[in-house]
Design an enzyme around this catalytic site. Structure first.
Site, PDB file in Angstrom:
ATOM      1  N   ASP A  67      -7.380  -1.668   4.797  1.00  0.00           N
ATOM      2  CA  ASP A  67      -7.329  -0.472   3.963  1.00  0.00           C
ATOM      3  C   ASP A  67      -8.402  -0.477   2.878  1.00  0.00           C
ATOM      4  O   ASP A  67      -9.086  -1.482   2.670  1.00  0.00           O
ATOM      5  CB  ASP A  67      -5.931  -0.314   3.335  1.00  0.00           C
ATOM      6  CG  ASP A  67      -5.394  -1.631   2.745  1.00  0.00           C
ATOM      7  OD1 ASP A  67      -6.187  -2.557   2.508  1.00  0.00           O
ATOM      8  OD2 ASP A  67      -4.187  -1.723   2.526  1.00  0.00           O
ATOM      9  N   ASP A 136       7.782  -2.718  -1.839  1.00  0.00           N
ATOM     10  CA  ASP A 136       8.526  -1.620  -1.212  1.00  0.00           C
ATOM     11  C   ASP A 136       8.465  -1.691   0.322  1.00  0.00           C
ATOM     12  O   ASP A 136       8.883  -0.774   1.005  1.00  0.00           O
ATOM     13  CB  ASP A 136       8.004  -0.252  -1.698  1.00  0.00           C
ATOM     14  CG  ASP A 136       6.529  -0.015  -1.358  1.00  0.00           C
ATOM     15  OD1 ASP A 136       5.893  -0.911  -0.738  1.00  0.00           O
ATOM     16  OD2 ASP A 136       6.014   1.070  -1.699  1.00  0.00           O
ATOM     17  N   HIS A 138       5.605  -1.952   2.128  1.00  0.00           N
ATOM     18  CA  HIS A 138       4.407  -1.411   2.780  1.00  0.00           C
ATOM     19  C   HIS A 138       3.567  -2.532   3.379  1.00  0.00           C
ATOM     20  O   HIS A 138       3.516  -3.643   2.864  1.00  0.00           O
ATOM     21  CB  HIS A 138       3.590  -0.496   1.854  1.00  0.00           C
ATOM     22  CG  HIS A 138       2.865  -1.124   0.722  1.00  0.00           C
ATOM     23  ND1 HIS A 138       3.126  -0.826  -0.599  1.00  0.00           N
ATOM     24  CD2 HIS A 138       1.853  -2.024   0.699  1.00  0.00           C
ATOM     25  CE1 HIS A 138       2.310  -1.512  -1.376  1.00  0.00           C
ATOM     26  NE2 HIS A 138       1.521  -2.261  -0.620  1.00  0.00           N
TER      27      HIS A 138
HETATM   28  C1  GLP Z   1      -1.744  -3.942  -1.595  1.00  0.00           C
HETATM   29  C2  GLP Z   1      -2.443  -4.105  -0.248  1.00  0.00           C
HETATM   30  C3  GLP Z   1      -1.490  -4.720   0.772  1.00  0.00           C
HETATM   31  C4  GLP Z   1      -0.855  -5.949   0.176  1.00  0.00           C
HETATM   32  C5  GLP Z   1      -0.031  -5.586  -1.025  1.00  0.00           C
HETATM   33  C6  GLP Z   1       0.699  -6.757  -1.666  1.00  0.00           C
HETATM   34  O1  GLP Z   1      -0.930  -2.829  -1.631  1.00  0.00           O
HETATM   35  N1  GLP Z   1      -2.942  -2.878   0.265  1.00  0.00           N
HETATM   36  O2  GLP Z   1      -2.213  -5.014   1.945  1.00  0.00           O
HETATM   37  O3  GLP Z   1      -0.058  -6.590   1.136  1.00  0.00           O
HETATM   38  O4  GLP Z   1      -0.946  -5.041  -1.968  1.00  0.00           O
HETATM   39  O5  GLP Z   1      -0.111  -7.359  -2.621  1.00  0.00           O
HETATM   40  P1  GLP Z   1       0.122  -8.790  -3.226  1.00  0.00           P
HETATM   41  O6  GLP Z   1      -0.254  -9.740  -2.171  1.00  0.00           O
HETATM   42  O7  GLP Z   1      -0.812  -8.829  -4.396  1.00  0.00           O
HETATM   43  O8  GLP Z   1       1.559  -8.872  -3.599  1.00  0.00           O
END
Ligand code: GLP
Length: 260
Positions: A67, A136, A138
Site C-alpha cells: 500500500d 481494527d 486491517h
Molecule cells: C499500517 C499498514 C499496515 C500495517 C499496520 C500496522 O496501517 N498499512 O500494513 O500492518 O499499519 O502497523 P504496526 O505494525 O505499526 O502496528
C-alpha cells in the site's frame, strides 16, 4: 492457519526472516510482497544483516508493496517509498526496476491500480506476502467492511487508523485520508502469507482473526480461507488465543521435514 508463538518479537522476526531467506535461496526469482509499519522493522533488519553477512542475494527478486498514501511527494517522510528505501531497498541489492509500490501520485488512480494488478500477474503472482495487522484487523489498508474479494484500489482510512499514523506525519491532521492498497482478494492470491503481530495491543484482534468468524468487519479473518497462512506472534500478541496451548503443541510436534 498455522500459528507460531515465539517468546518475543526478536525471535519471531528472526524466524520470519529465516523463512523468507529460505524461499529466496530456493528460488532466486521469488516474488515477495512487503508491508510497512513498526512490526516488520526487526524482520527487515534481519534480512539486511543476512544480505551483508551471509550473502543473501536479492538481485533477482521482484517486490510488491501492499500500500501507499495518496498525494504524498515521493520524498515525504511518511511515504512508504521512503520507508522501504530506508529499511530495506536502500540496504540490499534488489534491482530498482524490480521494486513495485502503488503510485499514490497517479493522475488516473483506477488505471494505475489496474496496472498494479497486471504487474503482479505478469511477475507470476506473489510467492510470499508478509503482513502486519492493524488493531481494527486491517491488512494492507483494507479497513473493516472492505470486500473480501477486493483488488488494488483507493480506500479511505478510518479515523482510528489516521490517529495510529499521526506520529509519522507530525499530527493526525496531516495524515492523508486516502490510500492505495492491494485488495483482500489480491492478498489471498499469494502462495504463502506470513502475518506478524507483536505486543499486547494486538492480542484481541489476533484472537478474532484466528478464532472468530470470517467477517468483513475483521478483514484479516479472510485469511482463514487461505490455504497457507502462517501467523508468527510473540507471547503478548498470542495472549488472548483460546487455543494457544494447542498451537504450541502442534509446533513442538511438527514432523522434521516440515520444520523451519
Ligand atoms: C499500517 C499498514 C499496515 C500495517 C499496520 C500496522 O496501517 N498499512 O500494513 O500492518 O499499519 O502497523 P504496526 O505494525 O505499526 O502496528
Amino acid at each position: 492457519m498455522e500459528i507460531i508463538i515465539q517468546p518475543d518479537s526478536g525471535t519471531a522476526s528472526a524466524l520470519a526472516a529465516k523463512i523468507v531467506a529460505r524461499i529466496i535461496k530456493d528460488n532466486p526469482d521469488a516474488v515477495i510482497g512487503f508491508p510497512t509499519g513498526a512490526t516488520p522493522l526487526e524482520f527487515y533488519r534481519n534480512l539486511v544483516r543476512m544480505h551483508r553477512e551471509e550473502g543473501l542475494d536479492f538481485s533477482r527478486t521482484t517486490t510488491f508493496n501492499l500500500d501507499e498514501f495518496v498525494g504524498l511527494p515521493p520524498d515525504h517522510s511518511g511515504s512508504y517509498h521512503v520507508y522501504m528505501d530506508k529499511h530495506l531497498f536502500g540496504q540490499v541489492n534488489v534491482g530498482r526496476d524490480r521494486i513495485h509500490i502503488p503510485d499514490g501520485l497517479a493522475a488516473d488512480i483506477p488505471a494505475s491500480c489496474r496496472r498494479y494488478e497486471e504487474e503482479i500477474r505478469t511477475a507470476g503472482g506473489i510467492d510470499v506476502q508478509i503482513l502486519g495487522i492493524g488493531v481494527d484487523g486491517h491488512i494492507g489498508f483494507n479497513e473493516p467492511t472492505s470486500s473480501l474479494g477486493s483488488r488494488t484500489r483507493i480506500k479511505t482510512l478510518t479515523r482510528q487508523t489516521r490517529r495510529e499514523n499521526a506520529a509519522e506525519f507530525g499530527g493526525e491532521d496531516n495524515v492523508p485520508y486516502h490510500v492505495l492498497t492491494m485488495g483482500i482478494g489480491t492478498i489471498l492470491d499469494s502462495r504463502l502469507i506470513l502475518l506478524l503481530a507483536f505486543g499486547a495491543k494486538k492480542a484481541p484482534i489476533v484472537a478474532q482473526t484466528v478464532e472468530g468468524p470470517v467477517t468483513a468487519l475483521i478483514p484479516a479473518s479472510a485469511l482463514q480461507h487461505h490455504p497457507r497462512t502462517i501467523l508468527i506472534l510473540d507471547e503478548e500478541a498470542a495472549g488472548e488465543l483460546a487455543k494457544a496451548d494447542y498451537y504450541r503443541y502442534v509446533y513442538e510436534h511438527k514432523p522434521d521435514w516440515q520444520k523451519y
